[in-house]
Enzyme design. Structure first.
Site: not given
Length: 267
Positions: A51, A109
């Site tokens: 994003d 992540y």
């Protein structure tokens, strides 16, 4: 032949990874670079979308290129066609059936959270409940296909920065940021450790809060059939750029802290 690249980027300068008309995205600048070395239509496959504001160190892309132009499909050539805040730093010749997205065994992540007073033991206890296969509906904007398996979550802290490493076979939209948002509330004592179990119940009427995107980075993607060759020149060049960038941001942090100190003096 098919080529795979590891790419990195500073996400706070882009409107996300995926191409959007009229907006600066990582996909759009990468596509333009690949077009210039002869990749048909600049088309490529990628391991995952990030994003707006989210960075990457180990994003992976793959593409087809004619063998007589394969000498151009190297990091230092492609980087000469990219902005300085996006770069390829490792290369592999991929098998015919390889897909950066579908061949991935896991993705990892890392989230950086400034929270100097957090209770690490409570956070680690709560994080342990998330490992394994669960319905993560309350950790995403998505409400369909929300079952995922988390392989591991590690939580460490240094100088007030809490670092969350989350590895899973796959993620849904905003999953990591909402995991961090929930664990932070537990760590600062606003929620009990058992609250994480409520969130893992898909019938729970409330979801987890979403942490800001700027602290999130796609660290790595795992595959079974690639042998990466890192580009030493690129790593040296980018290291110099990142040192300069880190100094600039550290100075700006000092400016903000001084402003905050003076504003707090007034109440």
């Amino acid at each position: 032949m098919k080529i795979a690249l590891k790419i990195a980027y500073l996400g706070d300068r882009y409107y996300g990874f995926q191409r959007q008309p009229g907006l600066r995205t990582v996909e759009s600048v990468m596509r333009d670079a690949l077009l210039r070395i002869g990749v048909a239509n600049g088309d490529f496959c990628y391991a995952g979308r990030t994003d707006r504001g989210v960075s990457a160190l180990g994003q992976v892309i793959d593409f087809w290129i004619e063998e007589d132009r394969a000498y151009l499909a190297f990091p230092r050539v492609i980087n000469s066609l990219l902005p300085s805040d996006v770069w390829a730093w490792a290369r592999a010749v991929a098998p015919v059936g390889f897909s950066a997205r579908w061949s991935a065994l896991w993705r990892e992540y890392r989230y950086f959270l400034f929270s100097p007073d957090i209770d690490l033991s409570a956070v680690r206890e709560a994080a342990g409940h998330l490992v394994g296969t669960h319905d993560f509906r309350n950790f995403s904007m998505s409400k369909v296909d929300t079952v995922r398996r988390i392989i591991s979550i590690d939580v460490n802290a240094h100088c007030g920065i809490v670092v969350f490493d989350v590895r899973a076979e796959g993620f849904i939209w905003n999953m990591v940021r909402r995991i961090v948002g929930a664990l932070e509330l537990i760590g600062i004592g606003e929620k009990p450790v058992d609250w994480i179990l409520e969130l893992l119940d898909p019938s729970t009427p409330h979801g987890a809060p979403t942490a800001p995107p700027e602290g999130l980075m796609l660290m790595d993607v795992g595959y079974s059939d690639l042998e990466w060759e890192e580009d030493r020149y690129t790593k040296q060049r980018v290291s110099r750029m990142l040192i300069s960038e880190a100094r600039r941001r550290a100075a700006m942090s000092g400016v903000i802290q001084e402003m905050l100190r003076r504003m707090r003096d007034t109440f």
